[in-house]
Design a protein around this motif. Structure first.
Motif, short mmCIF file in Angstrom:
data_model
loop_
_atom_site.label_atom_id
_atom_site.label_comp_id
_atom_site.label_asym_id
_atom_site.label_seq_id
_atom_site.Cartn_x
_atom_site.Cartn_y
_atom_site.Cartn_z
N LYS A 122 -21.58 -41.99 -22.95
CA LYS A 122 -21.30 -40.67 -23.51
C LYS A 122 -21.10 -40.80 -25.01
N TRP A 123 -21.80 -39.99 -25.78
CA TRP A 123 -21.72 -40.02 -27.23
C TRP A 123 -21.10 -38.72 -27.73
N THR A 124 -20.25 -38.83 -28.74
CA THR A 124 -19.70 -37.67 -29.43
C THR A 124 -20.31 -37.61 -30.82
N VAL A 125 -20.92 -36.49 -31.15
CA VAL A 125 -21.62 -36.34 -32.43
C VAL A 125 -20.63 -35.90 -33.50
N VAL A 204 -44.77 -21.88 -33.84
CA VAL A 204 -44.24 -23.21 -33.57
C VAL A 204 -42.95 -23.11 -32.76
N ASP A 205 -42.85 -23.91 -31.71
CA ASP A 205 -41.64 -23.98 -30.89
C ASP A 205 -40.78 -25.15 -31.35
N VAL A 206 -39.50 -24.90 -31.61
CA VAL A 206 -38.58 -25.97 -31.98
C VAL A 206 -37.49 -26.06 -30.92
N TYR A 207 -37.47 -27.18 -30.22
CA TYR A 207 -36.47 -27.43 -29.18
C TYR A 207 -35.24 -28.06 -29.83
N MET A 208 -34.13 -27.34 -29.78
CA MET A 208 -32.89 -27.78 -30.40
C MET A 208 -32.04 -28.48 -29.34
N LEU A 209 -32.11 -29.82 -29.28
CA LEU A 209 -31.26 -30.59 -28.38
C LEU A 209 -29.89 -30.70 -29.01
N ASP A 210 -28.97 -29.88 -28.54
CA ASP A 210 -27.72 -29.70 -29.27
C ASP A 210 -26.67 -29.08 -28.36
N HIS A 239 -19.13 -25.19 -29.45
CA HIS A 239 -18.75 -25.98 -30.62
C HIS A 239 -19.19 -25.35 -31.93
N GLY A 240 -20.43 -24.91 -31.99
CA GLY A 240 -20.98 -24.33 -33.22
C GLY A 240 -22.02 -25.20 -33.88
N HIS A 241 -22.06 -26.47 -33.53
CA HIS A 241 -23.02 -27.42 -34.11
C HIS A 241 -24.45 -26.97 -33.87
N VAL A 265 -31.67 -26.25 -26.07
CA VAL A 265 -31.58 -27.24 -24.99
C VAL A 265 -30.17 -27.83 -25.08
N LYS A 266 -29.27 -27.33 -24.26
CA LYS A 266 -27.85 -27.67 -24.37
C LYS A 266 -27.56 -29.01 -23.70
N VAL A 267 -27.31 -30.03 -24.53
CA VAL A 267 -26.98 -31.36 -24.03
C VAL A 267 -25.64 -31.85 -24.58
N LEU A 268 -24.96 -31.03 -25.39
CA LEU A 268 -23.65 -31.35 -25.94
C LEU A 268 -22.65 -30.28 -25.50
N ASP A 269 -21.42 -30.69 -25.19
CA ASP A 269 -20.40 -29.75 -24.73
C ASP A 269 -19.60 -29.17 -25.90
#
Length: 461
Positions: A122-125, A204-210, A239-241, A265-269
């Motif tokens: 698990k990583w915290t950004v 253009v599609d931009v996938y935001m993994l965030d 979070h807002g990030h 693309v929600k991968v962070l809590d």
């Protein structure tokens, strides 16, 4: 080998059809050293030759399996799209996660149908909020309106250069060749000039993994939507990030490419933390969506923005991004905020062997931002300190943040601008183009990637 675990408690990452290249590490499955006898979460990737149904695979591995385990597992990592039905692009990637002891993991790794096993870390950004009180400001106070581009617009309209005089400093810096001067302006003022092409990022599609996107924010103009979550049915940005990075890519006021489709693309809590398995699942979701979208009218290309990462080499994430780039997806990643060698982190270090762009951060006087990672794995720098963008605090809220997380989406936006003009560019060619247009010799105190992002219009900031 038998386990007491019931498989319905594990998470299937994907049953996804794509190209699986040989891993960077030795082909035999390896497992990290034990951390405790209580066990850990592991990601198990099956070998490409393993084609049997999940039930047979799990039975042979010694798992007990409930009748609905497969559906429960897949849905836990999926929102809005079933990505298990494609059968047209190379070999299948199949993986799942489970909790087990290191001794069991070592035994599982010896099976011929297992390609690799790795701990599901698990990583915290990290991110630095520039000024918490600034979040009370609203976009409506800025009084900026961007003329919406219609797909039927004439080519001369699409090529038109637009100037925004209410831009944040980072946009101004990437559209001028000269260092910015204050002229009485503060870093977080929206009083800078940004020149851009009116067509910027259309199609253009931009996938935001965030951490998600506040899709109700007025500055997204209805172009932002959530398409995936790794957290049940939670599609909010706690979070807002994620909302901030999406704004830098393509919001009306703060965006580099003001016409892109922003896909959350929600991968962070809400603590800005996420698991490696979630990141892999997010990349593979984006890839499956890209494969469906690429034949549709008006589609110009797909970009993955990854303002996230963690220490060490993450083989499953490398494999996922390798599949994505081989399928024609373009990827921008943040260099990291530890003021150390970016090559020590994933996915940042992948820039040395994959055609992805690793981004470092600078401040308003063209110096390395104090927390930015550095080194040979950095490809390019972009503004990253005191960046004002959209906020999750309301439909009109905005706030400043600092970090390579804020620099990375500026590069993703620049990639979208170029893809509209030339959608046939492969990832390696687009990376070369973005770096070639950047300004050399203007940065101070940087090591690696000694060029500053620029769109070539050379306005006065």
């Amino acid at each position: 080998m038998k386990y007491s675990l019931v498989i319905s408690t594990s998470i299937l990452l994907s049953t996804f059809t794509t190209t699986l290249a040989a891993p960077v590490n030795p082909s035999t499955a390896t497992v990290p050293a034990a951390s405790s006898d209580e066990g850990d979460e592991y990601i198990i990737v099956l070998a490409p030759a393993e084609k049997r149904p999940w039930g047979q695979v799990f039975t042979d591995m010694g798992y007990n399996m409930t009748s609905r385990a497969h559906d429960i597992s897949v849905n836990k990592h999926t929102f809005g799209t079933n990505y298990g039905d494609l059968r047209t692009f190379g070999k299948e990637f199949r993986a799942f996660t489970t909790h087990m002891k290191s001794t069991d993991a070592a035994s599982l790794a010896s099976l011929p149908n297992v390609l690799s096993i790795e701990k599901d870390v698990k990583w915290t950004v990290k991110v630095q909020r520039y000024n918490d009180t600034f979040g009370t400001h609203n976009v409506k106070d800025n009084k900026w309106s961007f003329p919406i581009v219609k797909r039927q617009a004439q080519q001369d309209q699409l090529n038109q250069v637009v100037q925004q005089s209410t831009a944040p400093w980072n946009l101004a810096r990437i559209s001028t060749a000269q260092p910015l001067t204050s002229n009485g302006r503060e870093v977080i003022d929206l009083k800078f000039n940004y020149q851009f092409e009116r067509s910027s990022g259309l199609g253009v599609d931009v996938y935001m993994l965030d951490s998600g996107i506040n899709t109700q924010h007025v500055d997204f103009g209805g172009r932002a939507k959530m398409v995936f979550t790794a957290f049940g049915n939670d599609i909010t940005d706690g979070h807002g990030h994620g909302t901030h990075t999406a704004g830098t890519v393509g919001s009306t006021t703060f965006g580099v490419a003001k016409n892109v489709n922003l896909l959350g693309v929600k991968v962070l809590d809400s603590q800005n933390a996420g698991s490696l398995s979630s990141f892999v699942a997010g990349v593979d979701f984006a890839l499956s969506s890209h494969l469906q979208r690429r034949t549709q009218p008006g589609f110009k290309g797909s970009i993955i923005n990854m303002s996230l990462g963690g220490p060490g080499f993450a083989q499953p994430l490398f494999d996922a991004l390798q599949r994505a780039t081989q399928a024609g997806m373009h990827v921008a990643v943040a260099g990291g905020n530890d003021n150390t060698d970016s090559c020590q982190f994933s996915p940042a270090q992948f820039s040395q062997s994959l055609p992805i762009i690793n981004v470092g951060a600078t401040n308003v006087v063209d110096q390395k931002w104090e927390g930015s990672n550095f080194g040979k794995c950095i490809d390019i720098h972009a503004p990253g300190e005191g960046i004002v963008s959209t906020s999750n605090k309301g439909p009109q809220a905005m706030e400043p943040m600092s970090g390579t997380s804020m620099a990375c989406p500026a590069v993703a936006g620049a990639m979208a601008v170029e893809l509209f003009k030339n959608p046939s560019l492969d990832p390696a060619s687009l990376k070369k183009l973005i770096v070639s247009k950047a300004l050399p010799g203007v940065l101070q105190g940087v090591t690696g990637g000694n060029v500053l992002l620029n769109n070539g219009l050379r306005a006065v900031g």
